[in-house]
Enzyme design. Structure first.
Site, PDB file in Angstrom:
ATOM      1  N   ASP A  12     -17.220  -4.897  29.494  1.00  0.00           N
ATOM      2  CA  ASP A  12     -18.245  -4.077  30.127  1.00  0.00           C
ATOM      3  C   ASP A  12     -19.468  -4.078  29.211  1.00  0.00           C
ATOM      4  O   ASP A  12     -19.501  -4.817  28.213  1.00  0.00           O
ATOM      5  CB  ASP A  12     -17.730  -2.666  30.431  1.00  0.00           C
ATOM      6  CG  ASP A  12     -17.557  -1.799  29.191  1.00  0.00           C
ATOM      7  OD1 ASP A  12     -17.698  -2.298  28.052  1.00  0.00           O
ATOM      8  OD2 ASP A  12     -17.262  -0.601  29.355  1.00  0.00           O
ATOM      9  N   CYS A  18     -14.152  -3.366  25.802  1.00  0.00           N
ATOM     10  CA  CYS A  18     -15.043  -2.279  26.218  1.00  0.00           C
ATOM     11  C   CYS A  18     -15.312  -1.442  24.976  1.00  0.00           C
ATOM     12  O   CYS A  18     -14.972  -1.865  23.865  1.00  0.00           O
ATOM     13  CB  CYS A  18     -14.466  -1.463  27.386  1.00  0.00           C
ATOM     14  SG  CYS A  18     -13.063  -0.397  27.029  1.00  0.00           S
ATOM     15  N   THR A  55     -14.000   1.332  23.696  1.00  0.00           N
ATOM     16  CA  THR A  55     -12.785   1.670  22.948  1.00  0.00           C
ATOM     17  C   THR A  55     -11.657   0.677  23.180  1.00  0.00           C
ATOM     18  O   THR A  55     -10.700   0.651  22.422  1.00  0.00           O
ATOM     19  CB  THR A  55     -12.250   3.059  23.352  1.00  0.00           C
ATOM     20  OG1 THR A  55     -11.883   3.025  24.735  1.00  0.00           O
ATOM     21  CG2 THR A  55     -13.277   4.144  23.085  1.00  0.00           C
ATOM     22  N   HIS A  78       6.871  -9.739  20.215  1.00  0.00           N
ATOM     23  CA  HIS A  78       7.859  -8.865  20.831  1.00  0.00           C
ATOM     24  C   HIS A  78       7.612  -8.573  22.301  1.00  0.00           C
ATOM     25  O   HIS A  78       8.569  -8.377  23.049  1.00  0.00           O
ATOM     26  CB  HIS A  78       7.919  -7.539  20.077  1.00  0.00           C
ATOM     27  CG  HIS A  78       8.358  -7.678  18.656  1.00  0.00           C
ATOM     28  ND1 HIS A  78       8.829  -6.622  17.927  1.00  0.00           N
ATOM     29  CD2 HIS A  78       8.396  -8.746  17.825  1.00  0.00           C
ATOM     30  CE1 HIS A  78       9.154  -7.027  16.704  1.00  0.00           C
ATOM     31  NE2 HIS A  78       8.869  -8.319  16.622  1.00  0.00           N
ATOM     32  N   HIS A  82      14.031  -9.201  23.267  1.00  0.00           N
ATOM     33  CA  HIS A  82      12.651  -8.981  23.699  1.00  0.00           C
ATOM     34  C   HIS A  82      12.490  -9.345  25.175  1.00  0.00           C
ATOM     35  O   HIS A  82      11.775  -8.654  25.908  1.00  0.00           O
ATOM     36  CB  HIS A  82      11.680  -9.761  22.822  1.00  0.00           C
ATOM     37  CG  HIS A  82      11.706  -9.318  21.389  1.00  0.00           C
ATOM     38  ND1 HIS A  82      11.523  -8.010  21.016  1.00  0.00           N
ATOM     39  CD2 HIS A  82      11.928 -10.008  20.252  1.00  0.00           C
ATOM     40  CE1 HIS A  82      11.614  -7.906  19.700  1.00  0.00           C
ATOM     41  NE2 HIS A  82      11.863  -9.114  19.215  1.00  0.00           N
TER      42      HIS A  82
END
Length: 142
Positions: A7, A64, A66, A97, A133
């Site tokens: 963004d 973005c 955060t 993992h 996994h």
């Protein structure tokens, strides 16, 4: 091929990521945004996720402010395991993992130098392919 999206908050960092991808001769497709004008991160997170989920692209990078919002949006798409990473250990662990197929970065959290190292770690770490996994990933996808 790597799907790339951001963004407005991630646009400047995306330019650094593009420089890294081009310097390493890694093919990518840019799903936007293409400037610093305010825009909605779900549009770009979902565009990258759809490209990865469809097989058009192998992995994705989303950015973005955060990394949180865009990763939440991407994870709404079936088959996507987008991981928000702010360090190289997490980038390595999520590939080993979780077989994460998209890395999310917070441009206001991680500087460009570290972001490129996180992306490099993410792109160059293979899934461990261990049964434990695989079983856990299967439980996520159910």
């Amino acid at each position: 091929m790597i799907a790339l999206g951001c963004d407005h908050g991630g646009f400047t960092l995306k330019q650094e990521v593009i420089s890294y991808l081009e310097a390493n001769k890694l093919e990518y497709k840019d799903y936007g945004c293409f400037g610093e004008e305010a825009c909605d991160y779900p549009v770009y997170g979902k565009a990258v996720a759809n490209a990865v989920a469809s097989g058009e692209c192998d992995k994705g990078i989303i950015i973005c402010g955060t990394g949180i919002g865009i990763s939440i949006a991407a994870n709404k798409i079936k088959g996507i395991r987008a991981a928000l990473c702010s360090d190289c250990f997490s980038a390595e662990a999520t590939r080993l993992h979780n077989d994460a197929n998209i890395v999310a970065i917070g441009a206001r959290v991680v500087g460009p130098g570290l972001a490129v190292k996180i992306i490099d770690t993410f792109l160059n770490t293979k899934f461990s392919d261990e049964d434990r996994h695989k079983q856990r990933i299967s439980q996520i996808e159910d």
